[in-house]
Design an enzyme around this catalytic site. Structure first.
Site, PDB file in Angstrom:
ATOM      1  N   ARG A 279      -6.990 -16.656  -9.978  1.00  0.00           N
ATOM      2  CA  ARG A 279      -6.464 -16.285  -8.679  1.00  0.00           C
ATOM      3  C   ARG A 279      -7.581 -16.258  -7.649  1.00  0.00           C
ATOM      4  NH1 ARG A 279      -2.217 -11.348  -8.708  1.00  0.00           N
ATOM      5  NH2 ARG A 279      -3.233 -11.133  -6.672  1.00  0.00           N
TER       6      ARG A 279
ATOM      7  N   LYS B  24       0.441  -3.432 -15.271  1.00  0.00           N
ATOM      8  CA  LYS B  24       1.850  -3.024 -15.157  1.00  0.00           C
ATOM      9  C   LYS B  24       2.790  -4.162 -15.556  1.00  0.00           C
ATOM     10  CE  LYS B  24       1.534  -1.947 -10.794  1.00  0.00           C
ATOM     11  NZ  LYS B  24       0.095  -2.268 -10.606  1.00  0.00           N
TER      12      LYS B  24
ATOM     13  N   ARG C  82     -10.979 -12.525 -15.341  1.00  0.00           N
ATOM     14  CA  ARG C  82      -9.767 -13.025 -15.994  1.00  0.00           C
ATOM     15  C   ARG C  82      -9.351 -14.406 -15.491  1.00  0.00           C
ATOM     16  NH1 ARG C  82      -4.788  -9.286 -13.587  1.00  0.00           N
ATOM     17  NH2 ARG C  82      -4.863 -10.077 -11.445  1.00  0.00           N
TER      18      ARG C  82
ATOM     19  N   ARG D 169       6.382   1.702  -3.185  1.00  0.00           N
ATOM     20  CA  ARG D 169       4.958   1.690  -2.870  1.00  0.00           C
ATOM     21  C   ARG D 169       4.588   2.777  -1.869  1.00  0.00           C
ATOM     22  NH1 ARG D 169       2.326  -3.103  -4.472  1.00  0.00           N
ATOM     23  NH2 ARG D 169       3.725  -4.795  -5.086  1.00  0.00           N
TER      24      ARG D 169
ATOM     25  N   ARG E  89      -7.748  -4.588  -1.986  1.00  0.00           N
ATOM     26  CA  ARG E  89      -6.429  -4.298  -2.547  1.00  0.00           C
ATOM     27  C   ARG E  89      -6.368  -2.864  -3.088  1.00  0.00           C
ATOM     28  NH1 ARG E  89      -6.622  -9.124  -6.526  1.00  0.00           N
ATOM     29  NH2 ARG E  89      -4.811  -8.204  -7.528  1.00  0.00           N
TER      30      ARG E  89
END
Length: 215
Positions: free
Chosen positions: A160, A13, A126, A87, A171
């Site tokens: 991360r 996004k 990533r 959300r 998540r």
């Protein structure tokens, strides 16, 4: 054109929103960015945000709506991308009321669809350049063999801490519990459009442009 981008964490996004900002001059309203900017702004709303965050409390929906209103008032005539908000169904109702009060039409709610297994594989591999933010992936775009970012030459590669399978599953669970009901909500309102988020980055961009250009 005013749109909401929906999709699970890692669906792309933020990347696609940045493309729309650069290509079409739209204004990205990212909740996280707005809170960080407000905290350092010195405005009354900013002081309120800073106070709440300094106590470690969660920022209320009312505060976020107030920040969004400030942005809407300050960017008259721009096209907006809502990224990270709403959300929940309560937030969707609050945003709808705000847009109505501001006489702003919501044109499309774009869901970036991804397969969970493919998403986990994408995220776990990533990394990003600490110098310029360029995104890399162990399989599809490995960090250069000379140890230097191909865009800026930095040797600072970052991952991360929560880009691991267990954290990502958690998540995703939070997303499905809280945010996925928005898909039915906006479908019922006739706003929802879904695009394939597992296509290449350029193909996803093309899909977004078709939605925005109403092709």
């Amino acid at each position: 054109m005013n749109i909401i981008l929906l999709g699970p964490p890692g669906a792309g996004k933020g990347t696609q929103a940045q493309f729309l900002v650069e290509a079409l001059g739209m204004v990205q309203l990212s909740t996280g960015d707005m809170l960080r900017d407000a905290k350092d702004s010195g405005t009354e709303m900013g002081k309120l945000v800073a106070d709440v965050m300094s106590r470690g409390d969660l920022v209320t929906d009312e505060i976020v709506i107030g920040l969004i209103k400030e942005k809407l008032d300050g960017e008259k005539g721009a096209g907006f991308i809502f990224d990270g908000f709403p959300r929940t169904l309560a937030q969707a109702d609050a945003l709808g009321k705000l847009l109505n009060d501001c006489d702003i039409k919501l044109d499309s709610v774009i869901e970036i669809q991804v397969d969970d297994k493919a998403l986990i594989k994408r995220i776990v591999g990533r990394s990003t350049c600490g110098g310029c933010g360029q995104v890399y992936h162990d399989e599809t775009k490995p960090w250069p063999s000379d140890g230097k970012c191909s865009s800026c030459g930095s040797t600072d590669v970052k991952r991360r801490a929560d880009d691991n399978e267990e954290s990502l599953k958690q998540r995703l669970m939070e997303y499905y519990k809280k945010t996925s009901p928005l898909l039915g909500y906006y479908f019922a309102k006739g706003n929802l459009v879904s695009i394939d988020g597992l296509l290449s980055m350029n193909e996803v961009r093309d899909s977004l442009k078709k939605v925005i250009n109403k092709e």
